[in-house]
Design a protein around this motif. Structure first.
Motif, PDB file in Angstrom:
ATOM      1  N   GLN A   1       0.897  -1.237   0.014  1.00 48.14           N
ATOM      2  CA  GLN A   1      -0.060   0.029   0.081  1.00 48.14           C
ATOM      3  C   GLN A   1       0.858   1.314  -0.036  1.00 48.14           C
ATOM      4  O   GLN A   1       2.028   1.245   0.741  1.00 48.14           O
ATOM      5  CB  GLN A   1      -0.805  -0.062   1.056  1.00 48.14           C
ATOM      6  N   VAL A   2       0.637   2.148  -0.717  1.00 48.57           N
ATOM      7  CA  VAL A   2       1.311   3.393  -0.828  1.00 48.57           C
ATOM      8  C   VAL A   2       0.911   4.439   0.245  1.00 48.57           C
ATOM      9  O   VAL A   2      -0.514   4.665   0.270  1.00 48.57           O
ATOM     10  CB  VAL A   2       1.209   4.182  -2.265  1.00 48.57           C
ATOM     11  N   GLN A   3       1.876   4.976   0.949  1.00 46.17           N
ATOM     12  CA  GLN A   3       1.433   5.823   1.860  1.00 46.17           C
ATOM     13  C   GLN A   3       2.348   7.024   1.590  1.00 46.17           C
ATOM     14  O   GLN A   3       3.826   6.909   2.026  1.00 46.17           O
ATOM     15  CB  GLN A   3       1.659   5.268   3.389  1.00 46.17           C
ATOM     16  N   PRO A   4       2.153   8.209   1.082  1.00 50.62           N
ATOM     17  CA  PRO A   4       3.044   9.303   0.800  1.00 50.62           C
ATOM     18  C   PRO A   4       3.419   9.873   2.190  1.00 50.62           C
ATOM     19  O   PRO A   4       2.776   9.737   3.098  1.00 50.62           O
ATOM     20  CB  PRO A   4       1.924  10.332   0.320  1.00 50.62           C
ATOM     21  N   VAL A   5       4.704  10.529   1.967  1.00 48.17           N
ATOM     22  CA  VAL A   5       5.358  11.175   3.034  1.00 48.17           C
ATOM     23  C   VAL A   5       5.335  12.699   2.915  1.00 48.17           C
ATOM     24  O   VAL A   5       6.084  12.997   1.864  1.00 48.17           O
ATOM     25  CB  VAL A   5       6.556  10.687   3.489  1.00 48.17           C
ATOM     26  N   GLU A   6       4.808  13.530   3.553  1.00 49.42           N
ATOM     27  CA  GLU A   6       4.711  14.978   3.461  1.00 49.42           C
ATOM     28  C   GLU A   6       5.757  15.640   4.304  1.00 49.42           C
ATOM     29  O   GLU A   6       6.009  15.003   5.514  1.00 49.42           O
ATOM     30  CB  GLU A   6       3.495  15.616   3.915  1.00 49.42           C
ATOM     31  N   VAL A  20       5.924  22.943   0.848  1.00 48.03           N
ATOM     32  CA  VAL A  20       5.551  21.691   1.173  1.00 48.03           C
ATOM     33  C   VAL A  20       5.864  20.589   0.115  1.00 48.03           C
ATOM     34  O   VAL A  20       5.765  21.130  -1.232  1.00 48.03           O
ATOM     35  CB  VAL A  20       4.370  21.521   1.882  1.00 48.03           C
ATOM     36  N   SER A  21       6.373  19.475   0.571  1.00 50.99           N
ATOM     37  CA  SER A  21       6.676  18.336  -0.477  1.00 50.99           C
ATOM     38  C   SER A  21       6.174  16.976  -0.257  1.00 50.99           C
ATOM     39  O   SER A  21       5.784  16.852   1.133  1.00 50.99           O
ATOM     40  CB  SER A  21       8.218  18.180  -0.618  1.00 50.99           C
ATOM     41  N   CYS A  22       5.857  16.226  -1.094  1.00 50.82           N
ATOM     42  CA  CYS A  22       5.416  14.811  -0.792  1.00 50.82           C
ATOM     43  C   CYS A  22       6.094  13.675  -1.727  1.00 50.82           C
ATOM     44  O   CYS A  22       6.312  14.238  -2.826  1.00 50.82           O
ATOM     45  CB  CYS A  22       3.952  14.689  -1.153  1.00 50.82           C
ATOM     46  N   LYS A  23       6.420  12.592  -1.020  1.00 45.82           N
ATOM     47  CA  LYS A  23       7.122  11.642  -1.914  1.00 45.82           C
ATOM     48  C   LYS A  23       6.348  10.411  -1.582  1.00 45.82           C
ATOM     49  O   LYS A  23       5.872   9.992  -0.492  1.00 45.82           O
ATOM     50  CB  LYS A  23       8.522  11.453  -1.264  1.00 45.82           C
ATOM     51  N   ALA A  24       6.275   9.559  -2.772  1.00 47.35           N
ATOM     52  CA  ALA A  24       5.239   8.456  -2.892  1.00 47.35           C
ATOM     53  C   ALA A  24       6.457   7.276  -2.922  1.00 47.35           C
ATOM     54  O   ALA A  24       6.365   6.739  -4.125  1.00 47.35           O
ATOM     55  CB  ALA A  24       4.223   8.383  -3.646  1.00 47.35           C
ATOM     56  N   SER A  25       7.391   6.992  -1.937  1.00 47.56           N
ATOM     57  CA  SER A  25       8.437   6.131  -2.194  1.00 47.56           C
ATOM     58  C   SER A  25       7.940   4.791  -2.692  1.00 47.56           C
ATOM     59  O   SER A  25       8.439   4.104  -3.364  1.00 47.56           O
ATOM     60  CB  SER A  25       9.190   5.946  -0.884  1.00 47.56           C
ATOM     61  N   ARG A  26       6.818   4.308  -2.105  1.00 47.25           N
ATOM     62  CA  ARG A  26       6.619   3.044  -2.351  1.00 47.25           C
ATOM     63  C   ARG A  26       5.735   2.665  -3.578  1.00 47.25           C
ATOM     64  O   ARG A  26       5.509   1.447  -4.120  1.00 47.25           O
ATOM     65  CB  ARG A  26       5.569   2.413  -1.089  1.00 47.25           C
ATOM     66  N   GLU A 104      -7.034   7.259  -3.293  1.00 47.23           N
ATOM     67  CA  GLU A 104      -6.898   5.805  -3.471  1.00 47.23           C
ATOM     68  C   GLU A 104      -5.769   5.265  -2.659  1.00 47.23           C
ATOM     69  O   GLU A 104      -5.758   4.228  -2.041  1.00 47.23           O
ATOM     70  CB  GLU A 104      -6.773   5.294  -4.760  1.00 47.23           C
ATOM     71  N   TRP A 105      -4.644   6.421  -2.130  1.00 49.53           N
ATOM     72  CA  TRP A 105      -3.775   5.732  -1.355  1.00 49.53           C
ATOM     73  C   TRP A 105      -4.259   5.925   0.388  1.00 49.53           C
ATOM     74  O   TRP A 105      -4.936   6.666   0.440  1.00 49.53           O
ATOM     75  CB  TRP A 105      -2.545   6.262  -1.695  1.00 49.53           C
ATOM     76  N   SER A 106      -3.124   5.215   1.018  1.00 48.71           N
ATOM     77  CA  SER A 106      -3.334   5.419   2.478  1.00 48.71           C
ATOM     78  C   SER A 106      -2.811   6.964   2.595  1.00 48.71           C
ATOM     79  O   SER A 106      -1.973   7.580   2.065  1.00 48.71           O
ATOM     80  CB  SER A 106      -2.370   4.601   3.346  1.00 48.71           C
ATOM     81  N   TRP A 107      -3.515   7.463   3.734  1.00 48.54           N
ATOM     82  CA  TRP A 107      -3.063   8.859   4.182  1.00 48.54           C
ATOM     83  C   TRP A 107      -1.797   8.911   5.174  1.00 48.54           C
ATOM     84  O   TRP A 107      -1.575   7.878   5.707  1.00 48.54           O
ATOM     85  CB  TRP A 107      -4.191   9.502   5.067  1.00 48.54           C
ATOM     86  N   GLY A 108      -1.105   9.819   4.851  1.00 50.45           N
ATOM     87  CA  GLY A 108       0.205   9.921   5.375  1.00 50.45           C
ATOM     88  C   GLY A 108      -0.071  10.711   6.563  1.00 50.45           C
ATOM     89  O   GLY A 108      -1.094  11.003   7.029  1.00 50.45           O
ATOM     90  N   GLN A 109       0.965  11.101   7.292  1.00 50.29           N
ATOM     91  CA  GLN A 109       0.854  12.075   8.540  1.00 50.29           C
ATOM     92  C   GLN A 109       0.633  13.341   8.443  1.00 50.29           C
ATOM     93  O   GLN A 109      -0.097  14.214   9.143  1.00 50.29           O
ATOM     94  CB  GLN A 109       2.159  11.859   9.479  1.00 50.29           C
ATOM     95  N   GLY A 110       0.955  13.762   7.159  1.00 53.77           N
ATOM     96  CA  GLY A 110       0.761  15.121   6.675  1.00 53.77           C
ATOM     97  C   GLY A 110       1.788  16.060   7.278  1.00 53.77           C
ATOM     98  O   GLY A 110       2.714  15.689   8.014  1.00 53.77           O
ATOM     99  N   THR A 111       1.930  17.458   7.001  1.00 55.17           N
ATOM    100  CA  THR A 111       2.760  18.354   7.566  1.00 55.17           C
ATOM    101  C   THR A 111       1.929  19.676   7.885  1.00 55.17           C
ATOM    102  O   THR A 111       1.108  20.129   7.108  1.00 55.17           O
ATOM    103  CB  THR A 111       3.794  18.495   6.364  1.00 55.17           C
ATOM    104  N   GLN A 112       2.392  20.176   9.227  1.00 59.59           N
ATOM    105  CA  GLN A 112       1.538  21.106   9.666  1.00 59.59           C
ATOM    106  C   GLN A 112       1.894  22.548   9.084  1.00 59.59           C
ATOM    107  O   GLN A 112       3.425  22.696   9.048  1.00 59.59           O
ATOM    108  CB  GLN A 112       1.740  21.024  11.146  1.00 59.59           C
ATOM    109  N   VAL A 113       1.085  23.110   8.588  1.00 54.76           N
ATOM    110  CA  VAL A 113       1.479  24.724   8.191  1.00 54.76           C
ATOM    111  C   VAL A 113       0.610  25.606   9.135  1.00 54.76           C
ATOM    112  O   VAL A 113      -0.381  25.514   9.435  1.00 54.76           O
ATOM    113  CB  VAL A 113       1.046  24.849   6.884  1.00 54.76           C
ATOM    114  N   THR A 114       1.248  26.511   9.981  1.00 51.43           N
ATOM    115  CA  THR A 114       0.740  27.538  11.018  1.00 51.43           C
ATOM    116  C   THR A 114       1.113  28.911  10.404  1.00 51.43           C
ATOM    117  O   THR A 114       2.239  29.130  10.097  1.00 51.43           O
ATOM    118  CB  THR A 114       1.153  27.277  12.134  1.00 51.43           C
TER     119      THR A 114
END
Length: 117
Positions: A1-6, A20-26, A104-114
């Motif tokens: 299962q793909v889980q992007p990393v932000e 912000v960036s996101c990588k879908a390594s898997r 369709e992919w699993s949700w990553g942890q996300g990245t907080q923007v304040t």
């Protein structure tokens, strides 16, 4: 299962910028390249909303609230997408996630923007 990393979030003053960036390594590269990718965000107490989409050939669409301030881009070779955010407003404060346009992919942890006022 793909889980992007932000990554790349942080605290910024109103009017400032963040990328912000996101990588879908898997993801298999050819599969990633075939997807319409998207950035989403979720503010406290609100539903997750679509911010921007980008096709394989980098055709883009944006939510009205960010149009003219945010720019989405993609790096197909490295299975990454980016979101350049300029002229940030306090209402842009949220956790930012990436996924396909159909979620369709699993949700990553996300990245907080304040964004502080």
């Amino acid at each position: 299962q793909v889980q992007p990393v932000e990554s790349g979030g942080g605290l910024v003053q109103a009017g400032g910028s963040l990328r912000v960036s996101c990588k879908a390594s898997r993801a298999i590269t050819s599969v990633f390249n075939s997807k319409i990718m998207a950035w989403y965000r979720q503010a406290p107490g609100k539903d997750r909303e679509l911010v921007a989409t980008i096709t394989r050939l980098s055709s883009t669409n944006y939510a009205d609230s960010v149009k003219g301030r945010f720019t989405v881009s993609r790096d197909n070779a490295n299975k990454k997408i980016h979101l350049q955010m300029n002229s940030l407003k306090p209402e842009d404060t949220a956790v930012y996630y990436c996924n396909t346009d159909t979620r369709e992919w699993s949700w990553g942890q996300g990245t907080q923007v304040t964004v502080s006022s």
